[in-house]
Scaffold this motif. Structure first.
Motif, PDB file in Angstrom:
ATOM      1  N   ASP A 381       1.744  -9.191   9.352  1.00  0.00           N
ATOM      2  CA  ASP A 381       2.186  -7.794   9.351  1.00  0.00           C
ATOM      3  C   ASP A 381       3.659  -7.693   8.976  1.00  0.00           C
ATOM      4  O   ASP A 381       4.061  -6.818   8.203  1.00  0.00           O
ATOM      5  CB  ASP A 381       1.962  -7.167  10.726  1.00  0.00           C
ATOM      6  N   ARG A 384       4.168  -8.258   5.273  1.00  0.00           N
ATOM      7  CA  ARG A 384       3.759  -7.105   4.476  1.00  0.00           C
ATOM      8  C   ARG A 384       4.867  -6.038   4.451  1.00  0.00           C
ATOM      9  O   ARG A 384       5.165  -5.449   3.409  1.00  0.00           O
ATOM     10  CB  ARG A 384       2.460  -6.515   5.040  1.00  0.00           C
ATOM     11  N   GLN A 388       7.156  -4.744   1.263  1.00  0.00           N
ATOM     12  CA  GLN A 388       7.229  -3.318   0.965  1.00  0.00           C
ATOM     13  C   GLN A 388       8.679  -2.864   0.884  1.00  0.00           C
ATOM     14  O   GLN A 388       9.066  -2.112  -0.024  1.00  0.00           O
ATOM     15  CB  GLN A 388       6.493  -2.524   2.052  1.00  0.00           C
ATOM     16  N   SER A 404      -0.756 -12.030  -3.173  1.00  0.00           N
ATOM     17  CA  SER A 404      -0.686 -10.943  -2.196  1.00  0.00           C
ATOM     18  C   SER A 404      -1.050 -11.462  -0.808  1.00  0.00           C
ATOM     19  O   SER A 404      -1.789 -12.423  -0.677  1.00  0.00           O
ATOM     20  CB  SER A 404      -1.637  -9.807  -2.574  1.00  0.00           C
TER      21      SER A 404
END
Length: 405
Positions: A381, A384, A388, A404
């Motif tokens: 998490d 990610r 971003q 990814s």
């Protein structure tokens, strides 16, 4: 944990040397080091570290040393009650070898509280013969009966009550120390520990990405806490291997094979020069200015040294006094205010273009930053959100999207 190991650890804290402790207690250095490691493991904290071959006690060791004093006082009181009390001059040798375990003390106290070996064994989920043997060994240490076996159970003898008072104090002191470590362990277990290369400053993409991560993390209501640390690439790899961090942002892919990792950002290397400099090439800058670059322990430092030494037409680097510093803010200040030249990734140099002058080398020198993690869901998490944040701050064109999460 043995009481003897606690005595050994306290002696190390007092003397400040594993070898000297081993010499005074007539033990091997490995035995002394092992006692320290066991205490660090039980308390879930680092107490000592080695620096240039010397042992350095950390701040936490002072608090632990204070917490050990009631236990050590109890050990001295116990020594007078044993079957063969040690002479004063032999006490340290005896205490360092005392094989009495904290677990055995707790089981003795449970038998006393329950008034029955059978009931205590059931509560402790132990076999009754095993618990009886431990009590027998304890009685052998003191050379007397500690319990009077009766039809209704086991009652403390007079000697047993005297031993009980001392052992209860030792157990209470240990429980207080462990309670703090248990709370600390729970906090660490809930935390997501993120290590990153050192940013050039508050305006750098690294610093801004981490700040964005913290903001997004808290807004999302994630129950895991975040812990941020800044290190060199070598230190980050070692911290990942040892489990001290869960996620790492590094400027080199070297050593990441054992972890889930991906390219986070692709850029190229540039020279940064004093704002008032006029040289148009990197070669001229190197000829006319002192150099300060990150050490080879960092990815950018390793790339810069390779750029300087690997090619025959770059021999001007050879024989130069090159200052090495792993503080990027210090390097930027040396360039901006003291006439030095250094090298950075373009993505790190662009935000400080108002402080330094950016000079492109004659050829493109690719440089990539990577994201690695240990596979925990909270770590994934965090990765990610980092990707971003970097995507929004730096721009889609510069983000490596080949892998990814």
């Amino acid at each position: 944990m043995y009481l003897g190991a606690l005595f050994i650890a306290d002696t190390v804290f007092s003397i400040g040397s594993v070898r000297e402790t081993a010499r005074r207690l007539s033990l091997s250095a490995s035995t002394v080091s092992g006692a320290l490691r066991r205490l660090e493991t039980d308390l879930a904290m680092k107490l000592v570290e080695r620096a240039s071959g010397e042992l350095a006690t950390l701040l936490a060791s002072a608090k632990v040393e204070k917490g050990l004093q009631p236990i050590l006082a109890g050990m001295r009181a116990l020594s007078a009650l044993t079957k063969e009390p040690p002479a004063p001059e032999d006490y340290a040798q005896w205490a360092a070898r005392l094989p009495l375990k904290i677990a055995t003390i707790e089981r003795f106290l449970e038998v006393a509280d329950q008034g029955s070996i059978n009931r205590a064994a059931r509560r402790l989920r132990l076999g009754q013969p095993q618990l009886s043997l431990q009590i027998a060994n304890l009685e052998d240490l003191f050379g007397c009966r500690l319990f009077e076996r009766q039809a209704q159970g086991s009652m403390l003898t007079e000697a047993g009550r005297e031993v009980h008072a001392i052992l209860a104090g030792i157990a209470e002191a240990w429980d207080e120390m462990k309670a703090t470590s248990d709370e600390r362990f729970q906090r660490v277990a809930r935390a997501v520990r993120i290590g990153s290369i050192i940013p050039t400053g508050s305006e750098s993409w690294v610093a801004r990405s981490l700040a964005s991560l913290v903001a997004r993390w808290n807004i999302s209501g994630n129950r895991n806490m975040l812990s941020l640390m800044l290190m060199t690439a070598d230190d980050l790899r070692e911290a990942l291997r040892s489990g001290r961090i869960d996620v790492a942002i590094v400027d080199s892919v070297f050593g990441l094979d054992a972890f889930d990792h991906m390219e986070l950002l692709a850029t190229d290397m540039v020279a940064i020069a004093p704002p008032g400099s006029t040289e148009q090439t990197v070669a001229a800058l190197v000829d006319n200015h002192p150099l300060c670059v990150p050490s080879p322990r960092t990815g950018i430092g390793n790339a810069a040294m390779a750029f300087g030494y690997d090619s025959g037409d770059r021999r001007r680097f050879r024989g130069r006094d090159i200052t090495s510093a792993d503080s990027l803010p210090v390097i930027v200040d040396l360039v901006a205010n003291h006439g030095y030249v250094s090298f950075l990734g373009r993505v790190s140099a662009t935000p400080i273009a108002d402080k330094v002058r950016i000079v492109d080398p004659d050829e493109v020198l690719p440089l990539s930053y990577y994201l690695a993690h240990n596979g925990r869901k909270a770590s994934v998490d965090a990765c990610r959100l980092i990707r971003q944040a970097v995507r929004e701050l730096v721009g889609e064109a510069e983000i490596a999207e080949r892998i990814s999460i």
